[in-house]
Each structure stands twice: as structure tokens, then as C-alpha cells.
Design an enzyme around this catalytic site. Structure first.
Site, PDB file in Angstrom:
ATOM      1  N   GLU A 223      10.372 -44.360 -32.746  1.00  0.00           N
ATOM      2  CA  GLU A 223      11.487 -44.289 -31.795  1.00  0.00           C
ATOM      3  C   GLU A 223      11.253 -43.049 -30.946  1.00  0.00           C
ATOM      4  O   GLU A 223      11.567 -41.932 -31.368  1.00  0.00           O
ATOM      5  CB  GLU A 223      12.824 -44.198 -32.548  1.00  0.00           C
ATOM      6  CG  GLU A 223      13.143 -45.399 -33.414  1.00  0.00           C
ATOM      7  CD  GLU A 223      13.579 -46.624 -32.596  1.00  0.00           C
ATOM      8  OE1 GLU A 223      13.965 -46.450 -31.426  1.00  0.00           O
ATOM      9  OE2 GLU A 223      13.519 -47.734 -33.134  1.00  0.00           O
ATOM     10  N   CYS A 257      18.157 -39.191 -26.084  1.00  0.00           N
ATOM     11  CA  CYS A 257      16.909 -39.915 -25.766  1.00  0.00           C
ATOM     12  C   CYS A 257      17.102 -40.964 -24.689  1.00  0.00           C
ATOM     13  O   CYS A 257      16.213 -41.198 -23.880  1.00  0.00           O
ATOM     14  CB  CYS A 257      16.328 -40.548 -27.021  1.00  0.00           C
ATOM     15  SG  CYS A 257      17.476 -41.672 -27.830  1.00  0.00           S
TER      16      CYS A 257
HETATM   17  P1  NAD Z   1       9.736 -33.738 -32.140  1.00  0.00           P
HETATM   18  O1  NAD Z   1       8.764 -34.852 -31.976  1.00  0.00           O
HETATM   19  O2  NAD Z   1       9.331 -32.374 -31.734  1.00  0.00           O
HETATM   20  O3  NAD Z   1      10.214 -33.593 -33.655  1.00  0.00           O
HETATM   21  C1  NAD Z   1      10.722 -34.703 -34.379  1.00  0.00           C
HETATM   22  C2  NAD Z   1      10.343 -34.534 -35.826  1.00  0.00           C
HETATM   23  O4  NAD Z   1       8.930 -34.459 -35.944  1.00  0.00           O
HETATM   24  C3  NAD Z   1      10.901 -33.270 -36.481  1.00  0.00           C
HETATM   25  O5  NAD Z   1      11.392 -33.597 -37.758  1.00  0.00           O
HETATM   26  C4  NAD Z   1       9.700 -32.352 -36.565  1.00  0.00           C
HETATM   27  O6  NAD Z   1       9.741 -31.473 -37.667  1.00  0.00           O
HETATM   28  C5  NAD Z   1       8.551 -33.326 -36.712  1.00  0.00           C
HETATM   29  N1  NAD Z   1       7.295 -32.788 -36.179  1.00  0.00           N
HETATM   30  C6  NAD Z   1       7.148 -31.910 -35.165  1.00  0.00           C
HETATM   31  N2  NAD Z   1       5.838 -31.643 -34.983  1.00  0.00           N
HETATM   32  C7  NAD Z   1       5.151 -32.366 -35.895  1.00  0.00           C
HETATM   33  C8  NAD Z   1       3.779 -32.515 -36.205  1.00  0.00           C
HETATM   34  N3  NAD Z   1       2.833 -31.863 -35.560  1.00  0.00           N
HETATM   35  N4  NAD Z   1       3.446 -33.363 -37.199  1.00  0.00           N
HETATM   36  C9  NAD Z   1       4.394 -34.057 -37.881  1.00  0.00           C
HETATM   37  N5  NAD Z   1       5.708 -33.933 -37.631  1.00  0.00           N
HETATM   38  C10 NAD Z   1       6.091 -33.113 -36.651  1.00  0.00           C
HETATM   39  O7  NAD Z   1      11.011 -34.273 -31.351  1.00  0.00           O
HETATM   40  P2  NAD Z   1      12.350 -33.509 -31.137  1.00  0.00           P
HETATM   41  O8  NAD Z   1      12.094 -32.359 -30.216  1.00  0.00           O
HETATM   42  O9  NAD Z   1      12.999 -33.263 -32.442  1.00  0.00           O
HETATM   43  O10 NAD Z   1      13.239 -34.606 -30.373  1.00  0.00           O
HETATM   44  C11 NAD Z   1      13.191 -34.775 -29.010  1.00  0.00           C
HETATM   45  C12 NAD Z   1      12.388 -35.977 -28.629  1.00  0.00           C
HETATM   46  O11 NAD Z   1      12.759 -37.086 -29.432  1.00  0.00           O
HETATM   47  C13 NAD Z   1      12.634 -36.423 -27.206  1.00  0.00           C
HETATM   48  O12 NAD Z   1      11.432 -36.857 -26.646  1.00  0.00           O
HETATM   49  C14 NAD Z   1      13.594 -37.584 -27.368  1.00  0.00           C
HETATM   50  O13 NAD Z   1      13.588 -38.498 -26.294  1.00  0.00           O
HETATM   51  C15 NAD Z   1      13.096 -38.201 -28.625  1.00  0.00           C
HETATM   52  N6  NAD Z   1      14.150 -38.960 -29.282  1.00  0.00           N
HETATM   53  C16 NAD Z   1      14.023 -40.308 -29.353  1.00  0.00           C
HETATM   54  C17 NAD Z   1      15.038 -41.062 -29.918  1.00  0.00           C
HETATM   55  C18 NAD Z   1      14.952 -42.570 -29.998  1.00  0.00           C
HETATM   56  O14 NAD Z   1      15.789 -43.139 -30.686  1.00  0.00           O
HETATM   57  N7  NAD Z   1      14.001 -43.212 -29.354  1.00  0.00           N
HETATM   58  C19 NAD Z   1      16.165 -40.422 -30.422  1.00  0.00           C
HETATM   59  C20 NAD Z   1      16.245 -39.036 -30.345  1.00  0.00           C
HETATM   60  C21 NAD Z   1      15.232 -38.307 -29.778  1.00  0.00           C
END
Ligand code: NAD
Length: 471
Positions: A223, A257
Site C-alpha cells: 500500500e 496517502c
Molecule cells: P516509510 O516507507 O518511510 O515507512 C513505513 C514503514 O517502513 C515504517 O514502519 C518504517 O519503519 C519502515 N521502513 C523504513 N525504512 C525501511 C527500510 N529501509 N527497510 C524496511 N522498512 C523500512 O513511509 P512513511 O514515511 O511512514 O509513510 C509515508 C508514505 O506512506 C507516503 O508515501 C504515503 O503516501 C504512504 N502511505 C500509503 C498508504 C496507503 O494506504 N497506500 C497509507 C499511508 C501512507
């Protein structure tokens, strides 16, 4: 994986979660989570977790994002509670076997399929709706009969701490666990063998998750984010259009998002839209927006400066807003006009309260504009012209499309929620979530009845009697 300041792989750290996953796998193999009554009980416990601790949850949201209470009641409470209740109401129906009518060749056989859980699943969540986006996938995972580990985001630490505290108090500890921490913790978890991974977050990290999962052929639901466009034409009710777009863009201060990312419209529509926005922002938040209790804050300094960079570097004109305050992590909802489509703000997800407007001459031009870019998570069209609606539905691609409103498509549990292309793969909410966390397993049960004299049975075994038949 190599850790910072070291070229030595620390195996102990790397497999820190091995025992946790093994324990969950053992529990799954006992069949405990496959019992529908057990699943219903856990879903009811999830409801209780929420209702008995709502004040704590709301406090954590306030500490992490200064999330307005009214907003949290809709997005973090009502959406989630609705989804869990919907699952409780329908689970028995979803979990039922579906019998398949047999043909002459299978006249005495029973054939059916049933959605069966994957097993032990990993759920990695983001920070922007930290409870809803951890518990809604968990609801689907429980409904489908899985054991699960949730890894909430480290960027909403208060919410993560509440999740870690409450899950073992309300849900069966042998089936559901929480692991807190940042990317390193997520990487450690990804070293384990999962039966399914559900990830919500950025497209960039989505690719990291997908690569890690590919190593063990683990199925995933991603997602992700992206730029959700809005097209507005001159038949739209401009006041309602502006009300709805601003509500969706300002919710969680743009950190949603499926928030409208940018608008494409003609110059005439742009002028009318801006005119309406001035009054609506005052109606919603008063004359001093920063003092309003109904606007959240940017999650941290890194994101604050990332968003401000767009304001500093984009060559458009600020039509509304533009203020900021680093101490409060506050950025005023800001509309930029005359933005060139080649600017970085038009290729990267904004994820903040800045709304650029690019000019296009027609609906066809807008469709072309959208189709030349990565497929968005959501697409919004504001029009009173049914032909324009039909055109957008038919000729564009996106995770979802909503006509004459924003975000609302995600409030219906009966509709799938998910992205396509760069905005993700797989979907959830309601029955779609149940199906995403499971797979239909085919079952055929044959009898030993004596059918040797039937032609179909004779044809099956050698020596083949059909060699001479012309097809
Ligand atoms: P992110 O990808 O930075 O982090 C999400 C999760 O991934 C966190 O739990 C984080 O600890 C983990 N993570 C970060 N780096 C990682 C790595 N190198 N390896 C493994 N795991 C890792 O995203 P965010 O900043 O928390 O959220 C914002 C983004 O999420 C935006 O792009 C937003 O559009 C998207 N989002 C999508 C939805 C959806 O339903 N499609 C919902 C909410 C947010």
C-alpha cells in the site's frame, strides 16, 4: 545485511526475531486461528481495545501529530471500528466453503474451495494514521485466520508504544505480537521467512520490501504513496469543490496517502477556485490558521524541511498561505499557481499542505497529463458533466477514482482500497482484506465408486480410445 560502522554481519542481531516467528508458526499449525469462533472473539477484543482505550489513543495521536480530536474521531476511530464491525458481521459468510457444480466426468465427486489463511504474516505500518493503518490490516489478518506481527512506524513513537502495550493485553499473545523500532527492526524482521507481508509506506521503501520478499517468494500487498491528481472543470459547483478539496488536503495537514496532491484545470477554473478557497479556509479554521485546533502538525523536522523546499524552489506564485513556523512544525495550507509540470513538486509526492495548480486546456489534455505519469493511488474529478465522468473512468488508471469529492471512496468497507503500478499492489478493506490475507484453496473429494463402465472413465486411462477422434 551490514550494519553501520561494521563490516561484520551480526547474526545474533539479524535473527533476533527467529524465535518469535517460530512460536507464531507453531501456534498457527495447531489450527487455533483457523477456528472462526476464535477469530470472531479476537475481532471483538480488538473493538474493546479501541473503545476502552480511546482517550489514550487520542492522546498519543495528539503527541505524535497534534492530530485534531474531531479528525481522529472520523479517520482513526470511525473508519476502523466500522471495518472491524463489518468483518464481525460477515466473517462466517466469507469463511464458508463454496461448492462447485460437478459435470458428468465428476458426477460422484465433491468439489469446493475455501479461503484459507496464509499462516504467519508481517504487517509494517506508517506514521500518518498510525492506529488505523496498523489495526485495519490486522483486522483483515485475524479475520482470515493468520498469526501476525505488527511493526508500527518509529516516527509516531507514542502511538507505537500504545499499540505495543495494548495488543498483548487484549489479543491472544500466542498469535499476535508487536515489534517496535525503525528501519533496522524492519530489516531484521524481513530476514525471517513470512507467509505474507503487508506493507504500508512510501514507494521507495516498498521496493525494498518487495526485493526482500522476492528472495523467499513471499507474497506481498504493498500500500504505497504517490501523487493523486484532481481535475476540476467549469461545470463543477465551485464552492462545494473547494470545500471538499481543502478539507481533504488539510486533513492531517496534508499527510494523507490519498490526499489531493495537485490540481489541473483551466485558468478560468483556477481563478474561481482560489476565490472560493479564501473564504472557506476562514470558515474552517478562522483568520489565524496556526491557532486553529483543527489543523495537525508536520510529523518531524526532516519532513518539515522537505516540504518547505518545495515552497522555496518552485517557480510558481503563492496564491494563498505560505507561512511556516519551525518550532511548531507548522506549515500553512498553501496554494501555488502557474506551476510548471516539469518542477520537482510535480513529480514527487508532496505529503504536506501545499497544493500546486497546473493549467490544462481541456479534459482530454488532463487525461493525457495523468496518463503520462505513474499510476496514482487515487484520482479525483469534479464535474457536473456525465460525459467527462465517463471519460475519466474509462481512459485513466488509478487505485480508486472519486467523482465530486476526495477521500470519501475509502470510507465504504465494500469498496477495495489499494494502489496500482507505483502506488502499490493488492487491496484491502472489508472482504477484500479478508481475501488479501488468504487464498482460495481448491478441494476435490473423489469416491471409490465403480464407474469403470462409464465412457468418460474409460477414455481417461490408457490404452487411449480417443486417438482416432478428430478434434
Ligand atoms: P516509510 O516507507 O518511510 O515507512 C513505513 C514503514 O517502513 C515504517 O514502519 C518504517 O519503519 C519502515 N521502513 C523504513 N525504512 C525501511 C527500510 N529501509 N527497510 C524496511 N522498512 C523500512 O513511509 P512513511 O514515511 O511512514 O509513510 C509515508 C508514505 O506512506 C507516503 O508515501 C504515503 O503516501 C504512504 N502511505 C500509503 C498508504 C496507503 O494506504 N497506500 C497509507 C499511508 C501512507
Amino acid at each position: 545485511m551490514v550494519y553501520a560502522n561494521s563490516h561484520v554481519i551480526d547474526m545474533e542481531k539479524l535473527r533476533r526475531h527467529e524465535q518469535t516467528v517460530e512460536d507464531l508458526r507453531d501456534t498457527f499449525l495447531t489450527g487455533k486461528t483457523r477456528d472462526v469462533e476464535f477469530r470472531l472473539k479476537q475481532l471483538k477484543n480488538l473493538l474493546r481495545l479501541y473503545s476502552e482505550n480511546w482517550d489514550r489513543i487520542a492522546d498519543a495521536l495528539c503527541q505524535d501529530l497534534r492530530k485534531p480530536l474531531g479528525e481522529a474521531k472520523i479517520m482513526e476511530h470511525a473508519f476502523l471500528i466500522g471495518d472491524v464491525k463489518y468483518a464481525i458481521k460477515n466473517l462466517k459468510k466469507w469463511a464458508k466453503s463454496t461448492a462447485i457444480p460437478t459435470c458428468l466426468a465428476n458426477v460422484s465427486d465433491n468439489a469446493w474451495y475455501r479461503y484459507e489463511p496464509f499462516g504467519t504474516v508481517l504487517i509494517i505500518g506508517p506514521w500518518n494514521y498510525p492506529f488505523m493503518l496498523a489495526f485495519m490490516p490486522l483486522c483483515a489478518a485475524i479475520a482470515a485466520g493468520n498469526c501476525a506481527v505488527i511493526k508500527p512506524s518509529e516516527l509516531s513513537p507514542n502511538s507505537a508504544a500504545v499499540i505495543a502495550d495494548l495488543v498483548p493485553k487484549y489479543l491472544d499473545r500466542s498469535c499476535y505480537k508487536v515489534v517496535t523500532g525503525g528501519p533496522e527492526a524492519a530489516q531484521e524482521l524481513l530476514e525471517e521467512k513470512w507467509d505474507f507481508i503487508f506493507y504500508t509506506g512510501s514507494t521507495t521503501i516498498g521496493k525494498v520490501i518487495y526485493s526482500a520478499a522476492a528472495k523467499s517468494l513471499t507474497p506481498v500487498c504493498l500500500e504505497l504513496g504517490g501523487k493523486s491528481p484532481v481535475y476540476v472543470d467549469n461545470t463543477a459547483d465551485m464552492k462545494k469543490t473547494a470545500q471538499r478539496i481543502l478539507w481533504a488536503k488539510c486533513a492531517n495537514l496534508g499527510q494523507t496517502c490519498i490526499a489531493p496532491d495537485y490540481i489541473i484545470c483551466t485558468k478560468e477554473v483556477e481563478d474561481n477556485f482560489i476565490q472560493e478557497c479564501r473564504q472557506i479556509l476562514r470558515d474552517y479554521y478562522g483568520t489565524n490558521l496556526k491557532a486553529s485546533k483543527d489543523l495537525a502538525r508536520i510529523v518531524n523536522k526532516r519532513h518539515f524541511y522537505r516540504i518547505l523546499k518545495y515552497l522555496a524552489e518552485t517557480k510558481g506564485t503563492i496564491a494563498l498561505g505560505g507561512e511556516n513556523d519551525e518550532r511548531e512544525l507548522w506549515i500553512e495550507p498553501t496554494i501555488l499557481v502557474g506551476v510548471d509540470p516539469t518542477e520537482p513538486i510535480m513529480s514527487e509526492e508532496i505529503f504536506g499542505p501545499i497544493l500546486p495548480i497546473c493549467r490544462v486546456g481541456s479534459a482530454d489534455e488532463a487525461i493525457n497529463f495523468i496518463n503520462r505519469r505513474p499510476r496514482p493511488l487515487a484520482l479525483y474529478v469534479f464535474t457536473n458533466d456525465s460525459n467527462t465522468t465517463k471519460k475519466f473512468v474509462k481512459f485513466t488508471h488509478s487505485g480508486s477514482i472519486c467523482v465530486n469529492d476526495c477521500l470519501y471512496q475509502s470510507s465504504l468497507h465494500q469498496l477495495p482500497f489499494g494502489g496500482v503500478g507505483d502506488s502499490g499492489m493488492g487491496q484491502y478493506h472489508g472482504q477484500f482484506g479478508f481475501q488479501t490475507f488468504s487464498r482460495p484453496r481448491a478441494v476435490m473429494e473423489r469416491s471409490f465408486s465403480n464407474f469403470e463402465n462409464m465412457t468418460a472413465y474409460k477414455l481417461r486411462h490408457p490404452p487411449y480410445l480417443n486417438s482416432h477422434i478428430k478434434l
